[in-house]
Design a protein around this motif. Structure first.
Motif, short mmCIF file in Angstrom:
data_model
loop_
_atom_site.label_atom_id
_atom_site.label_comp_id
_atom_site.label_asym_id
_atom_site.label_seq_id
_atom_site.Cartn_x
_atom_site.Cartn_y
_atom_site.Cartn_z
N ARG A 216 -66.39 13.40 -12.85
CA ARG A 216 -66.72 14.25 -11.45
C ARG A 216 -66.98 13.19 -10.47
NH1 ARG A 216 -68.72 17.95 -15.45
NH2 ARG A 216 -70.62 16.57 -15.78
N ALA A 217 -67.18 12.04 -10.75
CA ALA A 217 -67.54 11.06 -9.55
C ALA A 217 -66.40 10.71 -9.00
CB ALA A 217 -68.31 10.00 -10.08
N ASN A 218 -65.15 10.52 -9.74
CA ASN A 218 -64.04 10.02 -9.14
C ASN A 218 -62.77 10.92 -8.88
OD1 ASN A 218 -64.35 6.76 -9.33
ND2 ASN A 218 -65.44 7.60 -11.18
N PHE A 219 -62.75 12.14 -9.65
CA PHE A 219 -61.63 13.08 -9.29
C PHE A 219 -61.91 14.24 -8.88
CE2 PHE A 219 -60.77 9.41 -12.40
CZ PHE A 219 -59.95 9.02 -11.97
N ARG A 220 -60.99 15.11 -8.56
CA ARG A 220 -61.15 16.58 -8.22
C ARG A 220 -60.98 17.44 -9.66
NH1 ARG A 220 -56.78 14.60 -4.83
NH2 ARG A 220 -55.33 16.11 -5.79
N THR A 221 -62.13 17.87 -9.85
CA THR A 221 -62.25 18.66 -10.93
C THR A 221 -62.53 20.20 -10.73
OG1 THR A 221 -64.49 18.11 -11.49
CG2 THR A 221 -62.70 16.55 -12.41
N PHE A 222 -62.48 20.73 -12.12
CA PHE A 222 -62.93 22.19 -11.74
C PHE A 222 -64.27 22.34 -12.38
CE2 PHE A 222 -58.46 22.98 -12.66
CZ PHE A 222 -58.01 23.91 -11.56
N THR A 223 -65.00 23.20 -11.57
CA THR A 223 -66.48 23.59 -11.88
C THR A 223 -66.68 24.36 -13.22
OG1 THR A 223 -66.46 25.39 -10.62
CG2 THR A 223 -67.10 23.42 -9.47
N SER A 224 -65.65 25.19 -13.61
CA SER A 224 -65.42 25.74 -14.78
C SER A 224 -65.10 24.91 -15.97
CB SER A 224 -64.72 26.83 -14.69
OG SER A 224 -64.48 27.48 -16.04
N ARG A 225 -65.67 25.37 -17.25
CA ARG A 225 -65.27 24.55 -18.53
C ARG A 225 -63.87 24.88 -18.71
NH1 ARG A 225 -65.45 27.85 -23.68
NH2 ARG A 225 -64.82 29.83 -23.00
N ASP A 226 -63.12 25.84 -17.98
CA ASP A 226 -61.97 25.99 -18.47
C ASP A 226 -60.92 25.09 -17.85
OD1 ASP A 226 -62.99 28.54 -19.06
OD2 ASP A 226 -61.76 29.73 -17.62
N GLY A 227 -61.46 24.04 -17.23
CA GLY A 227 -60.58 22.92 -16.73
C GLY A 227 -61.00 21.69 -17.50
N TRP A 228 -61.74 21.71 -18.57
CA TRP A 228 -62.15 20.78 -19.50
C TRP A 228 -61.90 20.66 -20.81
CZ3 TRP A 228 -64.53 16.43 -17.15
CH2 TRP A 228 -64.98 16.56 -15.71
N ALA A 229 -61.30 19.79 -21.52
CA ALA A 229 -60.77 19.84 -22.88
C ALA A 229 -60.83 18.34 -23.52
CB ALA A 229 -59.58 20.58 -22.99
N PHE A 230 -60.43 18.31 -24.71
CA PHE A 230 -60.57 17.18 -25.48
C PHE A 230 -59.14 17.16 -26.31
CE2 PHE A 230 -65.16 17.12 -24.96
CZ PHE A 230 -65.43 15.45 -25.13
N MET A 231 -58.67 15.87 -26.48
CA MET A 231 -57.76 15.45 -27.56
C MET A 231 -58.15 14.46 -28.33
SD MET A 231 -55.77 12.85 -27.23
CE MET A 231 -54.00 13.16 -27.92
N GLY A 232 -57.74 14.11 -29.61
CA GLY A 232 -57.86 13.13 -30.33
C GLY A 232 -57.40 13.22 -31.61
N SER A 233 -57.18 11.91 -32.24
CA SER A 233 -56.58 11.51 -33.65
C SER A 233 -57.61 10.97 -34.51
CB SER A 233 -55.39 10.58 -33.21
OG SER A 233 -55.82 9.65 -32.41
N SER A 234 -57.46 11.32 -35.63
CA SER A 234 -58.37 11.03 -36.74
C SER A 234 -59.79 11.06 -36.48
CB SER A 234 -57.86 9.54 -37.28
OG SER A 234 -58.46 8.99 -38.51
N ALA A 235 -60.58 9.83 -36.59
CA ALA A 235 -61.77 10.00 -36.12
C ALA A 235 -62.11 10.41 -34.67
CB ALA A 235 -62.45 8.57 -35.94
N GLY A 236 -61.04 10.18 -33.74
CA GLY A 236 -61.17 10.88 -32.57
C GLY A 236 -61.01 12.22 -32.49
N GLY A 237 -60.12 12.74 -33.32
CA GLY A 237 -59.87 14.31 -33.43
C GLY A 237 -60.96 15.10 -33.81
N PHE A 238 -61.87 14.38 -34.80
CA PHE A 238 -63.10 14.95 -35.24
C PHE A 238 -63.95 15.16 -33.99
CE2 PHE A 238 -67.60 14.13 -36.24
CZ PHE A 238 -67.86 15.18 -37.28
#
Length: 366
Positions: A216-238
């Motif tokens: 949020r400090a560096n980029f234009r982002t959504f205030t809603s959670r609808d603009g926030w997600a994760f992806m990851g693999s193996s331990a990162g997927g957990f």
């Protein structure tokens, strides 16, 4: 456990500089090499020159969001948060052929107290004038293995994550996500289950508090959670799908590849209560009981790796009510980043894009 396997399989990206022998080439040979390089540049264009390493600006300062400064004082629409600052100092780690760049910075988390590196990539659309007033969706991308001191999604283009998002955005099958790629463990000896394990570095707080604050400090982002997600693999997927289940008010969706289902770090030392607070099965059950909010989990599993039965068991028991689950099967896919990026191209990116907010172009700007 598959943590270490993915670190070796997925971590193909360590960028190496040119080999040196300590001996200088003869002057005539050097002149021929320089002349050939210049001819190649003229024939192939500047992007190819960077792609093939004839010139290097790796390590130079890099900034993102050149168009947003003119829009900062403009009438910004609801749901859009302009960068709050303070701005981080990034250095370039890679320049892709389309001109987009990967930058790296070092962050000391104000809430976790942990210091680690973070890599970022923004799509071409981010710097187009018509999107200067628009927020962009964020995909926090976590590696497998130890995930320290690097994040293999950001240290180079070898796995193709950035290009997969770029190609998908061009084809209309993916949103143009901002990729935020932090380290997700505190050292090279342990895995911390993306959690605040009592007596250990607060890697859960780092991921769900400090990394979003930094973004949020560096980029234009959504205030809603609808603009926030994760992806990851193996331990990162957990970590990816655990964070979404634990903080459904902050994050909406996750792509979890080759994933562990329950916490298994030896650092818990039998602390059952703390483990339960970070157990996706417990968290999903709690979310179902409370009736929401809705979250979306895409499991990715290759046909040449183990773990599919665990993902399907979780989907059968907890994929109901507000917990929406789906499975992306990657034919001939193995437990590595390249297979998971292929799965993202084959469907997972399109799936997650349908449940996330998209940037909105300004109709007054061509």
């Amino acid at each position: 456990m598959q943590h270490d396997q993915l670190q070796s399989d997925g971590g193909l990206l360590a960028e190496e500089g040119p080999l040196t022998t300590g001996r200088r080439r003869p002057k005539r040979l050097r002149r021929l090499l320089i002349s050939g390089a210049l001819a190649f540049v003229l024939a192939a264009g500047g992007a190819a020159a960077y792609q093939y390493g004839l010139f290097s600006d790796i390590g130079d300062p890099v900034s993102f969001g050149k168009v947003q400064q003119s829009a900062a004082a403009a009438d910004i629409g609801p749901g859009v948060r302009m960068p709050t600052g303070p701005k981080a100092a990034f250095v370039r780690t890679y320049r892709l052929p389309d001109g987009t760049q990967i930058g790296r910075t070092t962050l000391t988390g104000a809430k976790s107290g942990f210091t680690g590196d973070v890599w970022v990539w923004v799509p071409k659309q981010y710097d187009e004038p018509k999107y200067a007033k628009s927020a962009f969706p964020v995909l926090i991308s976590l590696p497998g293995g130890r995930g320290y001191p690097t994040n293999y999604w950001g240290t180079g283009p070898g796995l193709g994550l950035e290009k997969a998002v770029s190609d998908g955005a061009k084809a209309g099958t993916s949103l143009p996500f901002i990729l935020i790629m932090p380290v997700h463990n505190a050292d090279t000896k342990h895995h911390f289950d993306a959690s605040d394990i009592p007596g250990e570095p607060k890697m859960g707080t780092w991921m769900v508090e400090d990394i979003p604050d930094f973004t949020r400090a560096n980029f234009r982002t959504f205030t809603s959670r609808d603009g926030w997600a994760f992806m990851g693999s193996s331990a990162g997927g957990f970590g990816a799908f655990k964070h979404v289940l634990k903080y459904p008010d902050r994050f909406k969706a996750a792509i979890a590849s080759g994933v562990d289902i329950v916490p298994d770090s030896p650092l818990w030392k039998g602390n059952t209560q703390a483990m339960d607070e970070n157990n996706p099965e417990k968290l999903a059950g709690k979310l179902i009981k409370e009736g929401g909010p809705d979250v979306y989990i895409n499991f990715q599993i290759g046909t040449k790796e183990i773990g599919r039965e665990k993902a399907e068991k979780f989907m059968s028991e907890y994929g109901k009510g507000p917990v929406h689950t789906t499975l992306q099967v990657i034919q001939d896919g193995e437990h590595n980043g390249k297979s998971y990026v292929r799965g993202m191209r084959e469907g997972a990116l399109e799936w997650i894009s349908k449940v996330m907010l998209a940037p909105t172009p300004d109709p007054a700007v061509r």
